[in-house]
Scaffold this motif. Structure first.
Motif, PDB file in Angstrom:
ATOM      1  N   SER A 167       0.835  -1.189   0.000  1.00  0.00           N
ATOM      2  CA  SER A 167       0.000   0.000   0.000  1.00  0.00           C
ATOM      3  C   SER A 167       0.876   1.249   0.000  1.00  0.00           C
ATOM      4  O   SER A 167       2.113   1.167   0.016  1.00  0.00           O
ATOM      5  N   GLU A 168       0.232   2.414   0.008  1.00  0.00           N
ATOM      6  CA  GLU A 168       0.959   3.679  -0.112  1.00  0.00           C
ATOM      7  C   GLU A 168       2.080   3.778   0.921  1.00  0.00           C
ATOM      8  O   GLU A 168       1.872   3.542   2.112  1.00  0.00           O
ATOM      9  N   GLY A 169       3.276   4.107   0.432  1.00  0.00           N
ATOM     10  CA  GLY A 169       4.421   4.287   1.308  1.00  0.00           C
ATOM     11  C   GLY A 169       5.298   3.055   1.448  1.00  0.00           C
ATOM     12  O   GLY A 169       6.438   3.159   1.916  1.00  0.00           O
ATOM     13  N   ASP A 170       4.784   1.886   1.050  1.00  0.00           N
ATOM     14  CA  ASP A 170       5.599   0.664   1.145  1.00  0.00           C
ATOM     15  C   ASP A 170       6.710   0.698   0.105  1.00  0.00           C
ATOM     16  O   ASP A 170       6.500   1.098  -1.043  1.00  0.00           O
ATOM     17  N   GLU A 171       7.904   0.246   0.508  1.00  0.00           N
ATOM     18  CA  GLU A 171       9.050   0.255  -0.398  1.00  0.00           C
ATOM     19  C   GLU A 171       9.024  -0.931  -1.345  1.00  0.00           C
ATOM     20  O   GLU A 171       8.579  -2.030  -0.983  1.00  0.00           O
TER      21      GLU A 171
END
Length: 235
Positions: free
Chosen positions: A30-34
């Motif tokens: 999800s958003e922000g995961d590398e």
């Protein structure tokens, strides 16, 4: 890795972009995961880091990921970047675009208002009420009125809890700002105030609070049809 990779670099980059998208979906990122590094992905997919970089560039342009200098790419909040550009350019194309935009709003926002009436939370109602309180105190500050009007309508659409409706309204943001600026300017040029629009927004908010989908749709439709008539009368 299944399948045969194309040899053309552009096609290969597109193929790798698809695999990276599948990687994001399969792992529930999800958003922000590398994401893995370029080197790791190149090794996993059997391609050069240059090809992975091409894929990252394509995905960044689509709003799927964000790339950062010296750091790993991260998953972005999914945004309809290409559609946003289309709507912005369409608004600049010809005068008919404005009328077509209001027709689209009638189709989308009317239905969204009905859905929102059955799904909106008290916190969202309070947030919309705060926007209307503010808009009634800004007087003839056109820029701020446009911002608040847009925020109110986006808030209604988001309360419908439909990601596709939300995606379209976000993609339309620049076009909707242009439409509102023209509408407010027209209102002021005619020597009219904003009381009618403010009253319609208040009625819509009350309708949303009742949970009555048909009523909320009726109120949104009436509001947008008045906007449509104003623009058509100006041509």
């Amino acid at each position: 890795m299944a399948g045969t990779m194309p040899r053309d670099r552009a096609l290969l980059g597109t193929r790798i972009a698809g695999l990276i998208t599948e990687h994001i979906r399969a792992r529930g990122l999800s958003e922000g995961d590398e994401l893995p590094s370029e080197a790791q992905l190149a090794d996993e997919y059997g391609v050069s880091q240059r090809v992975v970089r091409d894929a990252f560039r394509s995905l960044a342009q689509q709003g799927v990921i964000r790339t950062r200098q010296g750091k790993r790419a991260v998953v972005s909040e999914l945004r309809p970047v290409a559609v946003h550009s289309y709507f912005r350019l369409a608004m600049e194309a010809d005068a008919a675009a404005l009328d077509e935009l209001v027709e689209l709003r009638l189709a989308l926002e009317t239905k969204a208002a009905g859905l929102a009436a059955t799904r909106i939370t008290e916190a969202e109602l309070d947030a919309l009420r705060a926007l209307l309180d503010e808009v009634e105190h800004v007087g003839d500050d056109l820029r701020r009125r446009v911002e608040l009007d847009l925020a109110f309508h986006i808030g209604v659409v988001k309360a419908a809890r439909n990601r596709f409706f939300s995606g379209v309204i976000e993609a339309l943001s620049d076009a909707l700002t242009t439409e509102r600026e023209r509408g407010k300017e027209l209102t002021e040029a005619l020597g009219e105030g904003h009381a009618e629009s403010d009253a319609e927004h208040r009625a819509l908010l009350l309708g949303l609070g009742t949970g009555d989908a048909a009523l909320a749709e009726q109120q949104m439709r009436a509001h947008l049809q008045r906007v449509q008539r104003a623009f058509r009368a100006d041509h």
